[in-house]
Design a protein around this motif. Structure first.
Motif, PDB file in Angstrom:
ATOM      1  N   VAL A 180      12.637   3.750   4.344  1.00  0.00           N
ATOM      2  CA  VAL A 180      13.347   4.509   3.589  1.00  0.00           C
ATOM      3  C   VAL A 180      12.815   5.917   3.434  1.00  0.00           C
ATOM      4  N   LEU A 181      11.672   6.120   3.351  1.00  0.00           N
ATOM      5  CA  LEU A 181      11.007   7.321   3.326  1.00  0.00           C
ATOM      6  C   LEU A 181      10.808   8.141   4.800  1.00  0.00           C
ATOM      7  N   THR A 182      10.751   7.415   5.874  1.00  0.00           N
ATOM      8  CA  THR A 182      10.480   8.157   7.022  1.00  0.00           C
ATOM      9  C   THR A 182      11.589   9.104   7.656  1.00  0.00           C
ATOM     10  N   PRO A 183      12.994   8.790   7.094  1.00  0.00           N
ATOM     11  CA  PRO A 183      13.775   9.781   7.379  1.00  0.00           C
ATOM     12  C   PRO A 183      13.702  11.071   6.603  1.00  0.00           C
ATOM     13  N   LEU A 184      13.041  11.058   5.638  1.00  0.00           N
ATOM     14  CA  LEU A 184      13.054  12.436   4.875  1.00  0.00           C
ATOM     15  C   LEU A 184      11.738  13.018   5.377  1.00  0.00           C
ATOM     16  N   LEU A 185      10.516  12.071   5.378  1.00  0.00           N
ATOM     17  CA  LEU A 185       9.180  12.855   5.794  1.00  0.00           C
ATOM     18  C   LEU A 185       8.484  12.727   7.047  1.00  0.00           C
ATOM     19  N   GLY A 186       9.480  11.954   8.097  1.00  0.00           N
ATOM     20  CA  GLY A 186       8.830  11.520   9.288  1.00  0.00           C
ATOM     21  C   GLY A 186       7.715  10.760   9.133  1.00  0.00           C
ATOM     22  N   GLU A 187       6.712  10.939  10.091  1.00  0.00           N
ATOM     23  CA  GLU A 187       5.527  10.032   9.933  1.00  0.00           C
ATOM     24  C   GLU A 187       4.374  10.811   9.143  1.00  0.00           C
ATOM     25  N   ASN A 188       4.696  11.894   8.467  1.00  0.00           N
ATOM     26  CA  ASN A 188       3.972  13.032   7.584  1.00  0.00           C
ATOM     27  C   ASN A 188       3.567  12.134   6.350  1.00  0.00           C
ATOM     28  N   TYR A 189       3.092  11.209   6.118  1.00  0.00           N
ATOM     29  CA  TYR A 189       2.856  10.613   4.971  1.00  0.00           C
ATOM     30  C   TYR A 189       1.969   9.446   4.971  1.00  0.00           C
ATOM     31  N   ASP A 190       1.277   9.224   3.733  1.00  0.00           N
ATOM     32  CA  ASP A 190       0.360   7.975   3.465  1.00  0.00           C
ATOM     33  C   ASP A 190       0.877   7.509   2.271  1.00  0.00           C
ATOM     34  N   LEU A 191       0.880   6.153   2.075  1.00  0.00           N
ATOM     35  CA  LEU A 191       1.316   5.188   0.734  1.00  0.00           C
ATOM     36  C   LEU A 191      -0.268   4.719   0.421  1.00  0.00           C
ATOM     37  N   GLN A 192      -0.102   4.918  -1.048  1.00  0.00           N
ATOM     38  CA  GLN A 192      -1.395   4.083  -1.377  1.00  0.00           C
ATOM     39  C   GLN A 192      -1.050   3.101  -2.426  1.00  0.00           C
ATOM     40  N   CYS A 193      -1.849   2.158  -2.535  1.00  0.00           N
ATOM     41  CA  CYS A 193      -1.522   1.084  -3.642  1.00  0.00           C
ATOM     42  C   CYS A 193      -2.871   0.890  -4.533  1.00  0.00           C
ATOM     43  N   VAL A 194      -2.796  -0.059  -5.572  1.00  0.00           N
ATOM     44  CA  VAL A 194      -3.588  -0.314  -6.373  1.00  0.00           C
ATOM     45  C   VAL A 194      -3.499  -1.784  -6.859  1.00  0.00           C
ATOM     46  N   THR A 195      -4.471  -2.591  -7.024  1.00  0.00           N
ATOM     47  CA  THR A 195      -4.377  -4.040  -7.067  1.00  0.00           C
ATOM     48  C   THR A 195      -4.566  -4.449  -8.716  1.00  0.00           C
ATOM     49  N   ASP A 196      -3.623  -5.120  -9.267  1.00  0.00           N
ATOM     50  CA  ASP A 196      -3.600  -5.279 -10.366  1.00  0.00           C
ATOM     51  C   ASP A 196      -4.453  -6.658 -10.726  1.00  0.00           C
ATOM     52  N   SER A 197      -4.697  -6.961 -12.090  1.00  0.00           N
ATOM     53  CA  SER A 197      -5.397  -8.244 -12.588  1.00  0.00           C
ATOM     54  C   SER A 197      -5.008  -9.427 -11.892  1.00  0.00           C
ATOM     55  N   GLU A 198      -3.701  -9.659 -11.554  1.00  0.00           N
ATOM     56  CA  GLU A 198      -3.162 -10.729 -10.909  1.00  0.00           C
ATOM     57  C   GLU A 198      -3.088 -10.678  -9.579  1.00  0.00           C
ATOM     58  N   GLY A 199      -3.898  -9.703  -8.853  1.00  0.00           N
ATOM     59  CA  GLY A 199      -3.906  -9.537  -7.340  1.00  0.00           C
ATOM     60  C   GLY A 199      -2.664  -8.990  -6.721  1.00  0.00           C
ATOM     61  N   ARG A 200      -1.704  -8.339  -7.457  1.00  0.00           N
ATOM     62  CA  ARG A 200      -0.579  -7.855  -6.770  1.00  0.00           C
ATOM     63  C   ARG A 200      -0.759  -6.477  -6.444  1.00  0.00           C
TER      64      ARG A 200
END
Length: 261
Positions: A180-200
């Motif tokens: 979804v993001l690549t058509p707008l941003l190309g490869e010029n981005y990074d995604l970051q996540c955080v892990t919640d208490s249930e491991g999600r």
């Protein structure tokens, strides 16, 4: 020349020549502080409020204002600048013209911290470094640039149109989100996540790579030398795992540190 004008002149000279004279109280002294104003790349870092408090160890200090419903700005950060200029002061009055936009798009999620003090911290750490570029050469211009870029890269609208919606039950493949993001941003981005208490794994941050002139991308050699080394430094979260699904959790104003529990 007035004292305030003298301070501004010194900081302008510092940004041009690569030096600044500062004291611990933010005023100029005889101590030389060197920094590079030869940066070529920066990150527009956007954060998802629904996940923000998950990554805060002290659960009592995090609060999402009821007015916050969108991806917000974490910062606009020139890369590899070092310390720039304590002398370049910022006052609330400098930002009054765009305060409604900043309040909506660049709020603080820390209880008791007035929004202006968050903006002030970002200016001192990053804005004074960006100030060597004419289009960001004042507090107002720097924050106007960040707001303009946030509106240009309307992540909320992109995800919604692609039917990627907030949920505690439905997760998404990382490749689907990137698709979804690549058509707008190309490869010029990074995604970051955080892990919640249930491991999600919860999506928390998007770093968009920009050149000095505020266009997408960065010269290849700079990208290899800088983004690969620094993409995750001083950041909330970690690279979203490639082999795991990712949750786009809803904003939970009552229980922001455990939005799905």
């Amino acid at each position: 020349m007035s004292y305030d004008k003298h301070i501004l002149w010194v900081c302008t000279a510092a940004l041009v020549t690569g030096w600044v004279l500062t004291n611990d109280d933010g005023h100029c002294s005889g101590t030389v502080m060197r920094h590079s104003c030869n940066w070529t790349c920066m990150h527009l870092t956007l954060q998802w409020p629904g996940s923000f408090c998950i990554g805060i160890n002290n659960k009592t200090i995090c609060k999402i204002p009821q007015t916050v419903q969108y991806w917000t700005i974490h910062g606009l950060w020139p890369i590899r600048t070092g310390h720039c200029c304590d002398c370049w002061l910022i006052y609330h009055s400098h930002l009054e013209e765009i305060e409604p936009d900043l309040t909506k798009l660049w709020p603080s999620f820390i209880k008791g911290k007035h929004f202006f003090y968050f903006w002030k911290d970002e200016w001192v750490k990053h804005g004074t470094c960006a100030g060597c570029v004419e289009t960001m050469g004042s507090p107002l211009l720097y924050f106007q640039t960040a707001v303009k870029l946030r509106k240009l890269y309307d992540i909320d609208n992109i995800l919604e149109k692609s039917r990627i919606k907030t949920s505690c039950e439905v997760s998404y493949k990382l490749d689907d989100i990137r698709g979804v993001l690549t058509p707008l941003l190309g490869e010029n981005y990074d995604l970051q996540c955080v892990t919640d208490s249930e491991g999600r794994e919860a999506l928390i941050q998007l770093k968009i790579h920009l050149s000095r002139n505020q266009t997408l991308g960065c010269p290849k050699q700079e990208q290899e030398q800088k983004f690969d080394l620094l993409a995750w430094s001083n950041s909330t979260g970690h690279p979203c795992p490639k082999n795991s699904t990712v949750f786009y959790v809803p904003i939970n104003y009552e229980n922001p540190h455990e939005p799905c529990n």
